[in-house]
Design a protein around this motif. Sequence first.
Motif, PDB file in Angstrom:
ATOM      1  N   LEU A 506       0.824  -1.212   0.000  1.00 30.85           N
ATOM      2  CA  LEU A 506       0.000   0.000   0.000  1.00 30.85           C
ATOM      3  C   LEU A 506       0.855   1.257   0.000  1.00 30.85           C
ATOM      4  O   LEU A 506       0.471   2.284  -0.577  1.00 30.85           O
ATOM      5  CB  LEU A 506      -0.935  -0.015   1.210  1.00 30.85           C
ATOM      6  CG  LEU A 506      -1.948  -1.170   1.255  1.00 30.85           C
ATOM      7  CD1 LEU A 506      -2.827  -1.062   2.482  1.00 30.85           C
ATOM      8  CD2 LEU A 506      -2.795  -1.200  -0.002  1.00 30.85           C
ATOM      9  N   ARG A 507       2.018   1.195   0.641  1.00 33.31           N
ATOM     10  CA  ARG A 507       2.929   2.346   0.627  1.00 33.31           C
ATOM     11  C   ARG A 507       3.454   2.578  -0.785  1.00 33.31           C
ATOM     12  O   ARG A 507       3.505   3.716  -1.270  1.00 33.31           O
ATOM     13  CB  ARG A 507       4.092   2.105   1.589  1.00 33.31           C
ATOM     14  CG  ARG A 507       5.075   3.279   1.647  1.00 33.31           C
ATOM     15  CD  ARG A 507       6.270   2.983   2.530  1.00 33.31           C
ATOM     16  NE  ARG A 507       5.885   2.795   3.921  1.00 33.31           N
ATOM     17  CZ  ARG A 507       5.993   1.642   4.575  1.00 33.31           C
ATOM     18  NH1 ARG A 507       6.464   0.568   3.953  1.00 33.31           N
ATOM     19  NH2 ARG A 507       5.623   1.549   5.829  1.00 33.31           N
ATOM     20  N   ALA A 508       3.828   1.486  -1.480  1.00 32.55           N
ATOM     21  CA  ALA A 508       4.360   1.615  -2.836  1.00 32.55           C
ATOM     22  C   ALA A 508       3.309   2.157  -3.797  1.00 32.55           C
ATOM     23  O   ALA A 508       3.634   2.863  -4.759  1.00 32.55           O
ATOM     24  CB  ALA A 508       4.873   0.267  -3.329  1.00 32.55           C
ATOM     25  N   ALA A 509       2.041   1.837  -3.536  1.00 34.64           N
ATOM     26  CA  ALA A 509       0.961   2.313  -4.402  1.00 34.64           C
ATOM     27  C   ALA A 509       0.424   3.662  -3.963  1.00 34.64           C
ATOM     28  O   ALA A 509      -0.531   4.172  -4.565  1.00 34.64           O
ATOM     29  CB  ALA A 509      -0.175   1.288  -4.419  1.00 34.64           C
ATOM     30  N   ASP A 510       1.016   4.241  -2.917  1.00 34.56           N
ATOM     31  CA  ASP A 510       0.590   5.558  -2.399  1.00 34.56           C
ATOM     32  C   ASP A 510      -0.873   5.534  -1.946  1.00 34.56           C
ATOM     33  O   ASP A 510      -1.582   6.532  -2.077  1.00 34.56           O
ATOM     34  CB  ASP A 510       0.802   6.632  -3.463  1.00 34.56           C
ATOM     35  CG  ASP A 510       0.900   8.035  -2.835  1.00 34.56           C
ATOM     36  OD1 ASP A 510       1.290   8.114  -1.648  1.00 34.56           O
ATOM     37  OD2 ASP A 510       0.598   9.019  -3.528  1.00 34.56           O
ATOM     38  N   VAL A 511      -1.301   4.378  -1.402  1.00 36.83           N
ATOM     39  CA  VAL A 511      -2.656   4.265  -0.868  1.00 36.83           C
ATOM     40  C   VAL A 511      -2.689   4.772   0.567  1.00 36.83           C
ATOM     41  O   VAL A 511      -3.533   5.583   0.945  1.00 36.83           O
ATOM     42  CB  VAL A 511      -3.152   2.808  -0.932  1.00 36.83           C
ATOM     43  CG1 VAL A 511      -4.512   2.662  -0.242  1.00 36.83           C
ATOM     44  CG2 VAL A 511      -3.224   2.341  -2.385  1.00 36.83           C
ATOM     45  N   VAL A 512      -1.784   4.293   1.383  1.00 35.05           N
ATOM     46  CA  VAL A 512      -1.666   4.719   2.770  1.00 35.05           C
ATOM     47  C   VAL A 512      -0.261   4.365   3.225  1.00 35.05           C
ATOM     48  O   VAL A 512       0.331   3.401   2.743  1.00 35.05           O
ATOM     49  CB  VAL A 512      -2.731   4.030   3.663  1.00 35.05           C
ATOM     50  CG1 VAL A 512      -2.483   2.523   3.754  1.00 35.05           C
ATOM     51  CG2 VAL A 512      -2.781   4.657   5.046  1.00 35.05           C
ATOM     52  N   ASN A 513       0.256   5.138   4.155  1.00 34.50           N
ATOM     53  CA  ASN A 513       1.639   4.943   4.573  1.00 34.50           C
ATOM     54  C   ASN A 513       1.689   4.621   6.060  1.00 34.50           C
ATOM     55  O   ASN A 513       1.383   5.478   6.901  1.00 34.50           O
ATOM     56  CB  ASN A 513       2.457   6.200   4.270  1.00 34.50           C
ATOM     57  CG  ASN A 513       3.937   6.003   4.557  1.00 34.50           C
ATOM     58  OD1 ASN A 513       4.412   4.877   4.612  1.00 34.50           O
ATOM     59  ND2 ASN A 513       4.651   7.101   4.725  1.00 34.50           N
TER      60      ASN A 513
END
Length: 671
Positions: A506-513
């Motif tokens: 999800l971090r790599a997809a810029d969904v949530v960090n």
Amino acid sequence: MRLSRARVTNYRGIIDTGWFDVEKNKTIMVGPNEAGKTAVLQALQQINPPPDVPKFDALRDYPRSKYNDITTGRVDPKTVTVVEVEFELDDADRAAIPPTMHSVRYAFSRRLDNSARHNLLDAPPLPTFGSITKDLTRLCAHIDPRAEAKTPGGPSPSAELASITNEWTATTAIEGERATALKSWLDKSLPLVDEANDTEEKRFDSLVAAAAAYVDRATALKVLDGRKPVFVLFNNYFRVRPLIQLDHLAQRLSNSVLDDDQYDYGNVCLLKLLGFTAQELSDLGRTSPPAANNPTALQTYRDQLDKRTYQLNAASVQLTNEIRSVWRPREGRAEADKLRIQADGQYLKVVVEDELGVDIELHQRSEGFQWLVSFFVVFFAEAAGKHKNAILLLDEPGLSLHGLKQREFRSTLSRLSESNQTIYTTHSPFLVGPDELNLVRVVEMLDRIVGTKVHTTVTSGDPAALLPLQEALGYDLAQSLFTQERNLVLEGLTDYWYVDATAALLRAADVVNLNEKVALVPAASAGKVVYYATILYAQNFKVAALLDSDVAGDQAAQQETLVHTLGNKCILRTKDAYSGPVAKPEIEDLLRETLVNIAKESLAIDVTVDAAAQPARPIIDLLESTGSGFSKYKLAKAYIRWARDHSASDLTATERDQFKVLIEKINKALK
């Protein structure tokens, strides 16, 4: 291509290791002394060894307790398989073979007499005569009249076909000479096919494909055999001498007489890295400057010296940079040491410049530093040769390094494995990262009658085999417990893997960090979460706990000590992020559809129908009910592998949303 599975049998103390998985990049083998780790690597090397490696020898390599079977003739070395492996193809491999073979895996084995066998797995089945008989009959009915019209009284195509197939049965596979003969008949028959007749054109093409299936298979086997990687075993790490006498080394090399202590191999690698032979450097050391009135000769002499200086300098910089990535300066030192390679007459010197600018010969440095220099020299020298398209087998690397240096060297091994698939053995907890337990294969020998076994899962009947893993976890836990201000305590290791791997997607997809300052701390069970949380809280750290919403999680969440320590806001439950019909969801239920697919593809456990029919039943309960020996550990491990090769978009929208909610709650609780 990448090694995916391996098995060793009938080799020294090994009767049958069983099949074990090999990771895409780095695989770590742990186990006590005499377990058979080195023997496994030695056997694997024989799949495709460098030219100078001794081959299998029945006298030395067949299990000694059964050697009488060889001498009495009860066992023929030609029939004894010692090592067998399976490879997965990469894009370059698939591009080199026929398109019909793109989905195959490549299997290769080596026998005690050093003969080899290979095969294609998952290849399209070879057609049989029975599967094409009807099409052949109909094709003959179409072309026989056309052949008669073209050559009256001549042999009919059907008669020629009958002479080819008169001994074939319905189960006869179209392969070898049969495939060649059929293909020749089809080629001869092509002009007789009415090109305006789409039905017969398609029939003819399908028969050509059937005849070519064997050719495609044979072509793929030949190509893949030539593309299989070289297996390079490092079980003796050759040392580089700090002072090399070039003329003596050149003479020994020309006479093929090298030192018995194997130092010469390290020296030869150093010269290969520099791009010179010993004779070339020796000749330069003897050459006197030409006369000043000969500018052409003077320029040539100067160019030779400059070339030597520049290449020595380039090699020194390369080695220094690599060593600095591992051998970092102690606190208080201005900078790390520099390695320098210098030529002086008939001598080549390897010196280390310390922070004072003083040159110290390599042999005066620590054993660990000497080993590290020698390792990089040998590796980089060979990288352009047999290490290209190679699998590295490292036996106990870094033994001379301090524990913390080993820990830093672990990252070097990871970098090496990105371009060269690497398998290494170790007893050291510092060469096993706490996030690398899924890369570990446990090697044990509980009984010499049974022999060496290799376990893909972290399991063993011998506590000594698991000691490096326990120490690695203990060390990392001790570090993480008292270094991070924000800590999320999880029920166990599998929960840690799911949160860590999914957060990375999800971090790599810029969904949530997920806050990178949050340390994930796995407890041994839900019941032990309270102990970890209490210890961390006592250090004035911010602490939250994530518990499943099953019975064990409910009991842990209601413990008075945990509630008093963290407060309700910091006790997170999986049900808080879950949006489905399962009443008591575990963390696996947040990834339900993906895990159903992974269980089917990686564990051969298919609950697709049951999962769709019973959406309110927990996914773990469904998998356990199959009676197939399901393991939560194996499922979590398979998910980690899946996550490496996929992105967040491969999760379902519901799964992404649920984990986004969970991560936002974690960040809020530990802000």
